[in-house]
Design a protein around this motif. Structure first.
Motif, PDB file in Angstrom:
ATOM      1  N   TYR A 168      -5.272   0.590  -6.240  1.00  9.69           N
ATOM      2  CA  TYR A 168      -6.705   0.264  -6.039  1.00  9.69           C
ATOM      3  C   TYR A 168      -7.581   1.500  -6.185  1.00  9.69           C
ATOM      4  O   TYR A 168      -8.793   1.411  -6.130  1.00  9.69           O
ATOM      5  N   LYS A 169      -6.929   2.655  -6.375  1.00 11.61           N
ATOM      6  CA  LYS A 169      -7.706   3.868  -6.659  1.00 11.61           C
ATOM      7  C   LYS A 169      -7.566   4.244  -8.125  1.00 11.61           C
ATOM      8  O   LYS A 169      -8.143   5.214  -8.594  1.00 11.61           O
TER       9      LYS A 169
ATOM     10  N   SER B 254       0.878  -1.187   0.000  1.00 13.66           N
ATOM     11  CA  SER B 254       0.000   0.000   0.000  1.00 13.66           C
ATOM     12  C   SER B 254       0.905   1.224   0.000  1.00 13.66           C
ATOM     13  O   SER B 254       2.111   1.124   0.272  1.00 13.66           O
ATOM     14  N   THR B 255       0.324   2.373  -0.235  1.00 15.41           N
ATOM     15  CA  THR B 255       1.118   3.604  -0.168  1.00 15.41           C
ATOM     16  C   THR B 255       1.610   3.836   1.250  1.00 15.41           C
ATOM     17  O   THR B 255       2.760   4.245   1.455  1.00 15.41           O
ATOM     18  N   SER B 256       0.750   3.567   2.235  1.00 12.73           N
ATOM     19  CA  SER B 256       1.171   3.752   3.635  1.00 12.73           C
ATOM     20  C   SER B 256       2.422   2.928   3.903  1.00 12.73           C
ATOM     21  O   SER B 256       3.393   3.413   4.489  1.00 12.73           O
TER      22      SER B 256
ATOM     23  N   ASP C 289       2.899  12.504  -2.543  1.00 13.50           N
ATOM     24  CA  ASP C 289       1.786  11.561  -2.459  1.00 13.50           C
ATOM     25  C   ASP C 289       0.844  11.856  -3.624  1.00 13.50           C
ATOM     26  O   ASP C 289       0.149  12.883  -3.634  1.00 13.50           O
TER      27      ASP C 289
ATOM     28  N   HIS D  20      -2.334  13.296   3.693  1.00 16.97           N
ATOM     29  CA  HIS D  20      -2.910  12.079   4.305  1.00 16.97           C
ATOM     30  C   HIS D  20      -1.819  11.529   5.241  1.00 16.97           C
ATOM     31  O   HIS D  20      -0.625  11.753   4.999  1.00 16.97           O
TER      32      HIS D  20
ATOM     33  N   SER E  91      -1.761   4.684  -5.103  1.00 23.71           N
ATOM     34  CA  SER E  91      -2.389   3.404  -4.761  1.00 23.71           C
ATOM     35  C   SER E  91      -3.174   2.883  -5.958  1.00 23.71           C
ATOM     36  O   SER E  91      -4.087   3.561  -6.445  1.00 23.71           O
TER      37      SER E  91
ATOM     38  N   VAL F  59      -1.633   9.846  -4.563  1.00 25.09           N
ATOM     39  CA  VAL F  59      -2.789   8.923  -4.472  1.00 25.09           C
ATOM     40  C   VAL F  59      -4.092   9.565  -4.950  1.00 25.09           C
ATOM     41  O   VAL F  59      -4.883   8.929  -5.646  1.00 25.09           O
TER      42      VAL F  59
ATOM     43  N   ASN G 173      -6.611  14.468  -0.405  1.00 30.09           N
ATOM     44  CA  ASN G 173      -7.800  13.617  -0.551  1.00 30.09           C
ATOM     45  C   ASN G 173      -9.026  14.252   0.089  1.00 30.09           C
ATOM     46  O   ASN G 173     -10.116  13.706   0.020  1.00 30.09           O
TER      47      ASN G 173
END
Ligand SMILES: Cc1ncc(COP(=O)(O)O)c(C=O)c1O
Length: 416
Positions: free
Chosen positions: A225-226, A94-96, A200, A123, A223, A202, A175
């Motif tokens: 998944y986005k 994940s990005t995190s 970032d 974020h 990410s 994302v 975000n």
């Protein structure tokens, strides 16, 4: 489409929607910033891998070689889409997690008393890992947003940069606000001060073309998944910097294995293979709209994201027209639908209703939105908004229709 200039071509939203499972369209879905829908092409790549390559990749037998080939292809396609080399692209959980690993891998290169600058517009994924370096003697300097406008002031950054600054961590797009920051300019100023940037991306990458080389970004994370893919993250880093960064993997993984050493979780086989489904989707959209679709994936992706951006600006206009004319609403971020200025992610608070009440009421109208701080807790608090109730967030993607956007604002009008 033959004979029409690219500016005249509009996105065939129905075509895009046909590429996704039909059940996606039962609701007007506006929580895309939480995670986008996934097209059939990704599901197919995932299923194919799971049914045809059920072995560890890299062995000398055919199924294992096929597994490796498909993983390599997924990785390569993601690199090509952003104009990077494969060994500049880390695919990790994940990005995190990717940024956490990055911060630990850069720390050994820095001395006690060195500085990192972190903005509260981030974020937490691009904030906590850098802030935690304070425990190891790094000085953390805050680049605060303007609490009224939620904007970053680049001149203020100039004053924060010192000869001890090693890195500046900021979002391309928040975000919460949806505002697009000028990555190229910020990066140039940071480089002039001799430091690096970790951007970032994302909340940007689902909406606009990612061109890391044009911006000269050192590290750029988003990410997948986005961006219509499976639940995993991508971290770009300049080759020389990834070579210098200290491995977070087993001691025997060579420092030159730049993608591998930065993913101590180990590669997520079937998920990496399924990433080719994202480029399949882009290629299908390019084929539908452009007679002369470019051969290289990078140019094809740019052309498709230009189409997305134009349609998203039409969607955004519907929301902005509503929010800027509605009494008792505080829109966070820029009051514009301009595709260069913002992504179609909108947050607001109402004087009359709690954010929780609004999100729940919208669900009764089959409109999917959410409320909260969306892990940008420091930002929401800096804006003077209750962390627990947070903002109402409505986030669009290219596959939303204008009718859905109208339904969204009509619904909000009723429930606010
Ligand atoms: C702007 C932004 N950055 C980072 C993240 C974290 O991404 P991941 O879930 O891949 O760790 C998110 C997730 O919502 C986000 O919106």
């Amino acid at each position: 489409m033959f004979g029409r200039s690219k500016q005249e071509i509009t996105l065939n939203v129905a075509f895009c929607r046909d590429q996704f499972p039909a059940a996606c369209w039962n609701w007007a879905f506006f929580e895309n910033a939480g995670g986008s829908y996934v097209p059939h092409s990704v599901i197919k790549r995932l299923t194919d891998y799971m049914t045809e390559c059920q072995v560890q990749p890299g062995g000398p037998f055919p199924s294992s070689q096929l597994a490796q080939q498909r993983m390599d292809e997924g990785h390569r396609n993601m690199a090509e889409m952003i104009g990077a080399d494969v060994d500049e692209v880390v695919i990790g959980p994940s990005t995190s997690m990717n940024i956490d690993v990055l911060s630990r891998s850069l720390r050994p290169l820095w001395n006690e008393g060195d500085e990192v600058i972190v903005t509260n517009l981030n974020h937490e994924a691009n904030s906590g890992p850098w802030r935690r370096l304070a425990e190891t003697g790094i000085r953390v300097v805050e680049w605060p947003v303007n609490p009224e406008t939620a904007q970053l002031d680049i001149d203020l950054l100039d004053r924060l940069l010192t000869d001890k600054t090693r890195l500046v961590a900021f979002p391309h797009v928040s975000n919460i606000t949806g505002d697009i920051n000028d990555v190229k300019t910020i990066t140039r100023r940071v480089h002039e001060a001799g430091a690096l940037v970790c951007v970032d991306g994302v909340a940007y990458a689902p909406h606009r073309f990612v061109d890391v080389k044009a911006w000269d970004a050192d590290f750029y994370a988003f990410s997948l998944y986005k961006t219509y893919g499976p639940h995993i993250g991508l971290l770009y880093g300049k080759k020389g910097l990834l070579l210098e960064a200290k491995s977070r993997h087993h001691y025997f993984i060579p420092e030159t294995a730049t993608s591998y050493k930065m993913n101590p979780a180990g590669p997520q086989h079937e998920i990496i293979a399924s990433l080719s489904g994202i480029s399949d989707y882009i290629t299908a959209v390019a084929g539908e709209h452009l007679d002369d679709a470019p051969n290289d994936l990078f140019a094809r992706t740019r052309a498709v994201y230009d189409l997305f951006a134009r349609h998203e600006a039409d969607l955004a206009k519907i929301f902005i027209d509503w929010a800027s004319n509605k009494d008792g609403i505080r829109l966070i971020g820029r009051e514009t639908a301009d595709a260069d200025e913002r992504a179609p992610t909108f947050s607001f608070v109402s004087e009359k209703k709690s954010s929780a009440e609004i999100a729940e009421a919208a669900a009764n109208h089959k409109v999917g939105i959410r409320h909260g701080d969306f892990y940008a807790k420091r930002l929401v608090e800096a804006l003077g908004i209750s962390g627990e109730d947070g903002v109402v967030r409505c986030s669009m993607a290219h596959y939303n229709t204008l009718d859905e956007a109208k339904l969204l604002v009509e619904t909000l009008d009723k429930v606010v």
